[in-house]
Design a protein around this motif. Structure first.
Motif, short mmCIF file in Angstrom:
data_model
loop_
_atom_site.label_atom_id
_atom_site.label_comp_id
_atom_site.label_asym_id
_atom_site.label_seq_id
_atom_site.Cartn_x
_atom_site.Cartn_y
_atom_site.Cartn_z
N TYR A 1 28.16 -25.32 -27.08
CA TYR A 1 28.12 -25.00 -25.65
C TYR A 1 29.32 -24.15 -25.26
O TYR A 1 29.18 -23.13 -24.57
N MET A 2 30.51 -24.56 -25.71
CA MET A 2 31.73 -23.83 -25.37
C MET A 2 31.75 -22.45 -26.03
O MET A 2 32.22 -21.47 -25.43
N ALA A 3 31.24 -22.35 -27.26
CA ALA A 3 31.20 -21.06 -27.95
C ALA A 3 30.37 -20.05 -27.15
O ALA A 3 30.78 -18.89 -27.00
N LEU A 4 29.24 -20.49 -26.62
CA LEU A 4 28.41 -19.60 -25.82
C LEU A 4 29.11 -19.22 -24.51
O LEU A 4 29.04 -18.06 -24.07
N ASN A 5 29.78 -20.19 -23.88
CA ASN A 5 30.54 -19.88 -22.66
C ASN A 5 31.59 -18.80 -22.92
O ASN A 5 31.74 -17.85 -22.14
N TYR A 6 32.34 -18.96 -24.01
CA TYR A 6 33.36 -17.97 -24.35
C TYR A 6 32.73 -16.62 -24.63
O TYR A 6 33.25 -15.57 -24.20
N ALA A 7 31.59 -16.63 -25.33
CA ALA A 7 30.92 -15.38 -25.66
C ALA A 7 30.43 -14.67 -24.40
O ALA A 7 30.56 -13.44 -24.27
N GLN A 8 29.90 -15.42 -23.45
CA GLN A 8 29.42 -14.81 -22.21
C GLN A 8 30.58 -14.24 -21.40
O GLN A 8 30.46 -13.17 -20.79
#
Length: 425
Positions: A335-342
């Protein structure tokens, strides 16, 4: 019997409607359609107490159309057909304005109930307006959804709610008979949860429970009176979001006792089993993820099972899943990886895809270097070779940080050994 304050203050005209300026403001997308009298079938999606029912009534008033209403909680297919027949008879009295059929909580309609609406909507016998607190993409059948426009109603701001209280004190005869001083409003707003209907109910309870005609409202006073008049869980929205929040946070916090307690509160209140199962499905990925990938499959099986079974047996499956998720290892790394990527995408914009990993379906693209020097992983030992897959401007950026659990610790070591320096964490 006197109507409640929220009903007495319900706007009857578009200019009296509070907030939702993106829809009914000067350049609002829905306002123009209302003024022209051209109303398509539509779904009003938003949290409780933001004016979905009120807006439906106003649309009917402003366009001078017959108005029929059904509640998805108490209406069956027979009721739907009876109302459609009445609407068809009304429709014959009008040359250009077909009747409006308003269905509150349309997400609670079964597939067969929603199917029974299709013909009437498609033939134009009625203009359907559905209200829902749930994402219509999940709860409204595709055939019906494709025939409706979806409008999203936003939560009221603090300023909107304060304005509503001021309107109540000046425009409502009962409230105007009191001398009201709102010394502190934080507790009123907090307990309403942004729900205008709930805010007015609380406000009326506080004011009318006083013996004197002069009322000074403070935070302590509100909290004391509301605790004495606590209502049970209301599946139509009063405590809907608070209870599901407590349920999810109990699972996230690895407390099976609390998870089962809040689950029981929802079951006793008659909450939709699909809603509960769907939230656990989201949690299985957001809060457990690769710490235990099986959790997602368990949650998916639960969702599919309760859809087939329904109450009362579905409660057993929900309990099993809730306890499994609560006692599972936790990780929000995906979840956090996607947040950082966005965030990175928003900061850096549309960076070019490296030439070697671009698609090259034509000779021209190949001549331009698309796909050139691409290293096909399966051609190398252990199906892996060092390569760069991120755009040049952000190469070597770390987005995925494995969680501190047994499985993701193993993933961390695997990536470190594979990439030899790139994934050092």
């Amino acid at each position: 019997m006197s109507k409640p304050l929220a009903e007495r203050l319900r706007p009857q005209k578009l200019e009296e409607y509070l907030s939702q300026t993106h829809l009914i403001g000067e350049n609002g997308s829905l306002k123009n359609q209302i003024k022209k009298g051209i109303i398509p079938s539509l779904i009003l999606w938003g949290p409780p107490g933001v004016g979905k029912t009120t807006l439906a009534n106003i649309i009917a008033n402003e366009t001078e159309r017959p108005f029929f209403t059904l509640s998805a909680i108490s209406s069956g297919v027979k009721d739907v057909r009876e109302v459609i027949e009445k609407a068809k008879k009304q429709d014959g009295l009008f040359t250009t304005k077909n009747p409006i059929l308003f269905i509150d909580e349309i997400h609670r309609f079964s597939k067969s109930q929603q199917d029974s609406l299709l013909g009437a909507v498609e033939k134009g016998w009625v203009t359907l307006i559905g209200a829902t607190t749930e994402n219509p993409s999940f709860e409204v059948i595709p055939a019906l959804l494709s025939r409706c426009q979806v409008y999203i109603l936003k939560e009221f701001s603090k300023e909107d709610l304060i304005q509503l209280l001021e309107r109540a004190m000046t425009e409502d005869k009962v409230m105007a008979s009191y001398e009201i001083n709102i010394k502190e409003s934080e507790a009123l707003l907090k307990m309403s949860g942004g729900d205008a209907r709930k805010l007015l109910n609380i406000f009326e309870l506080i004011v009318t429970s006083e013996d004197a005609k002069k009322v000074t409202i403070t935070n302590d006073m509100v909290e004391h009176k509301i605790q004495k008049n606590t209502v049970r869980y209301d599946k139509t929205g009063e405590q809907h979001y608070d209870i599901i929040s407590a349920f999810i946070k109990s699972i996230r916090g690895s407390d099976p006792n609390a998870a089962v307690y809040w689950l029981a509160r929802m079951i006793e209140g008659g909450e939709d089993v699909k809603f509960i199962a769907r939230r656990m499905l989201i949690l299985a990925s957001e809060d457990i993820g690769n710490a235990n990938p099986t959790a997602l499959q368990v949650a998916l099986n639960t969702f599919q099972s309760v859809r087939m079974i329904g109450y009362p047996e579905a409660r057993i499956i929900l309990s099993q899943c809730a306890i499994y998720l609560a006692t599972s290892a936790k990780s929000n790394a995906s979840y956090m990886a996607l947040n950082y990527a966005q965030q990175l995408v928003k900061q850096t914009g549309d960076l070019s895809v490296p030439l070697d990993i671009r698609n090259a379906p034509t000779k021209l693209m190949k001549d331009l270097g698309y796909g050139k020097d691409y290293k096909y992983a399966h051609n190398y030992e252990n199906n892996f070779t060092q390569a760069e897959f991120l755009p040049e401007e952000i190469k070597n950026t770390t987005l995925y940080e494995p969680g501190n659990n047994k499985r993701e610790k193993a993933l961390r070591e695997y990536l470190k050994a594979l990439w030899k320096g790139k994934y050092e964490y």
